[in-house]
Write a protein that holds these residues in place. Structure first.
Motif, PDB file in Angstrom:
ATOM      1  N   MET A   1       0.844  -1.201   0.000  1.00 16.54           N
ATOM      2  CA  MET A   1       0.000   0.000   0.000  1.00 16.54           C
ATOM      3  C   MET A   1       0.873   1.242   0.000  1.00 16.54           C
ATOM      4  SD  MET A   1      -3.279   0.073  -0.046  1.00 16.54           S
ATOM      5  CE  MET A   1      -3.849   1.543   0.756  1.00 16.54           C
ATOM      6  N   PRO A   2       0.804   2.033  -1.032  1.00 16.10           N
ATOM      7  CA  PRO A   2       1.613   3.256  -1.027  1.00 16.10           C
ATOM      8  C   PRO A   2       1.082   4.263  -0.014  1.00 16.10           C
ATOM      9  CG  PRO A   2       0.346   3.060  -3.077  1.00 16.10           C
ATOM     10  CD  PRO A   2       0.070   1.834  -2.286  1.00 16.10           C
ATOM     11  N   VAL A   3       1.998   4.968   0.581  1.00 13.07           N
ATOM     12  CA  VAL A   3       1.665   5.988   1.572  1.00 13.07           C
ATOM     13  C   VAL A   3       1.931   7.357   0.953  1.00 13.07           C
ATOM     14  CG1 VAL A   3       2.308   6.962   3.804  1.00 13.07           C
ATOM     15  CG2 VAL A   3       2.174   4.490   3.519  1.00 13.07           C
TER      16      VAL A   3
ATOM     17  N   LEU B   1      -4.213   2.038  -9.189  1.00 14.76           N
ATOM     18  CA  LEU B   1      -2.857   1.914  -9.714  1.00 14.76           C
ATOM     19  C   LEU B   1      -2.805   2.305 -11.183  1.00 14.76           C
ATOM     20  CD1 LEU B   1      -1.522  -1.365  -8.038  1.00 14.76           C
ATOM     21  CD2 LEU B   1      -0.985   1.002  -7.474  1.00 14.76           C
TER      22      LEU B   1
END
Lengths: 384, 128
Positions: B1-3, B122
């Motif tokens: 999960m990108p932050v 994404l």
């Protein structure tokens, strides 16, 4: 700066795929071996440095404080752990700077690691619920956190720009694997590789196959950097003639003008500007081969051959022990196992001392040691 | 999960809205990715973000045959795409529809957006 710092001792720990020993245990073994090799005692050490270490960085390695306690190092004047840089040579660059500036006289540099605890490099190790921050946020969700997928992108562009082929990659692997057969410490010792076997090796990330990638191993290497005045009392010091350490050509792993280039170019320019020696003076070159593609670029950027010509150079046999300019004489990262260049430094010292036995390069007097890839690289020039 | 953080939020918010939003210096108009707090060229701290066309060409690619991140099963194709807006402006993502057209350098592509879940979209690229 040439001659102000020397390599006074080198030491290795056991090396293998699953030794069942801690990083600390392996590291202490290598450190004590280096001290003994130099003919020094633990009390002579006044500097301690490493890259990386478990506390200061996301990578592996016993913390400085552990090694200091384990060795009973009472008083240190230089004490540093590097979180980034051209592998463990970043730590050795630090040691050289400390010694050359007079901050310390006898600096112990170590690199210790266990393969099971290298999360960045082992496929499948990252979990879906983990978060990806900073640069990783733009890479990890697409399956390219680090390691082979990122370096495959570099290799693809490099081969496009230079005309290098998978056959050229094969030459690097075959050369390293052959040299590993003369090195009982190497992880691939006893496992020669044929060209057919190379091309049967499965792709990890095109164009890189499994055998194009260095194998994670348990192990440790230590070297001692000493001032000229202290080194004369040690067994067989080897002179650091020059160091090239640079970033370039652009910041970051994948942004910038030309992904087929890397900082080996700038580091080599820095190196050759600091010595009257020239590439033609080299007797051996430990080009960085964490991935086979990198070794081709190092050979070219060091000035041993022109751009795009490294494959032909290796195909001629010039890079084998007995050839004109042997590379990766201990088997390299690809033959020995992943030590990020520290093993190359130790091997070059052994070669220049004429103590390499079956691997010995005849009349070895000048050796280059390369580490790093991408935006940050270093190269050392050692002389007898 | 990108932050996301304050600098990168426009990019991630843009993806949720199915737009490719790239940081841009308000002083000299240089595009930069990933975003930084100052312009690498003119050093201005005045950084904004604008949508780009989503079009570009494959600068490099690799087909990955091992699992490097749980949830991204192999085989998959990673591409570095050079966006039409600026030489050297590159974005990394996965190439889709590779059974239709094989990846190659200079392949023209356009951005697509895949809603993974309620929070995450994404970026993908597809051959045009």
């Amino acid at each position: 700066m040439g001659g102000r710092a020397l390599i006074a001792g080198v030491g290795y720990a056991a090396l293998g795929r699953n030794l069942g020993r801690t990083e600390g245990s392996l590291t202490v073994e290598a450190c004590l071996a280096a001290i003994a090799d130099a003919g020094l005692s633990v009390g002579d050490i006044d500097g301690l440095v490493t890259y990386p270490e478990r506390i200061a960085s996301p990578f592996e390695g016993p913390p400085l404080i552990y090694v200091q306690r384990a060795l009973g190092l009472a008083r240190l004047r230089y004490w540093q752990s590097f979180g980034t840089g051209p592998g463990p040579l970043a730590a050795v660059v630090g040691a050289v700077q400390a010694v050359a500036s007079g901050s310390a006289d006898v600096v112990l540099c170590y690199r210790g690691h266990r393969r099971q605890t290298q999360p960045f490099y082992i496929p499948g190790r990252r979990k879906e619920t983990e978060t990806a921050e900073l640069d990783q946020a733009f890479k990890a969700p697409y399956g390219a956190p680090a390691g082979a997928p990122r370096w495959a992108l570099w290799a693809c562009r490099y081969m496009h720009e230079t005309g290098a082929t998978e056959d050229d990659l094969a030459e690097v692997v075959l050369t390293c694997r052959e040299h590993a057969q003369q090195n009982p410490r190497a992880v691939w010792y006893g496992h020669p590789l044929t060209r057919e076997e190379y091309f049967r090796s499965p792709y990890v990330a095109t164009p890189l196959r499994l055998v194009d990638c260095d194998l994670p191993v348990d192990g440790a290497v230590a070297v001692i950097v000493a001032s000229a005045s202290r080194a004369t009392a040690t067994r067989k010091p080897i002179r650091i003639e020059a160091v090239g350490h640079a970033t370039g050509p652009d910041v970051g792993w994948d942004v910038g003008a030309d992904l087929s280039r890397m900082a080996s170019q700038q580091a080599s320019e820095e190196l050759w500007a600091r010595t009257t020696l020239r590439p033609s003076d080299l007797d051996l070159a430990q080009v960085y081969d964490g991935f086979s593609s990198l070794a081709l670029c190092w050979l070219e950027d060091l000035g041993i051959c022109g751009r795009g010509e490294a494959g032909a150079f290796l195909r001629s046999g010039a890079g084998r022990v007995g050839g004109r300019l042997p590379i990766c004489t201990d088997g390299g990262e690809l033959g020995v196992g992943r030590q990020h260049g520290m093993g190359k430094l130790a091997e070059t010292v052994v070669q220049l001392r004429s103590e390499a036995g079956d691997r010995q390069v005849r009349d070895a007097e000048v050796g280059a040691v390369c580490a790093g890839a991408g935006p940050n690289c270093a190269v050392f020039l050692l002389t007898r | 999960m990108p932050v996301a953080d304050e600098e990168t939020r426009p990019f991630w918010s843009g993806l949720r809205l199915h737009a490719l939003v790239i940081a841009r210096c308000r002083s000299c108009l240089l595009w930069m990715h990933p975003p930084t707090a100052s312009c690498p060229r003119c050093h201005s701290p005045d950084i904004g973000a604008d949508p780009v066309s989503g079009r570009g060409r494959v600068y490099s690619y690799t087909t990955v045959h091992r699992e490097f991140i749980a949830g991204v099963p192999p085989p998959y194709v990673v591409v570095l795409v050079e966006l039409d807006e600026q030489a050297g402006l590159r974005v990394l993502a996965n190439l889709i529809e590779t059974d239709r057209i094989a990846p190659r350098i200079d392949l023209p592509v356009e951005a697509r957006f895949e809603d993974v879940n309620g929070e995450l979209t994404l970026l993908r690229f597809a051959p045009v």
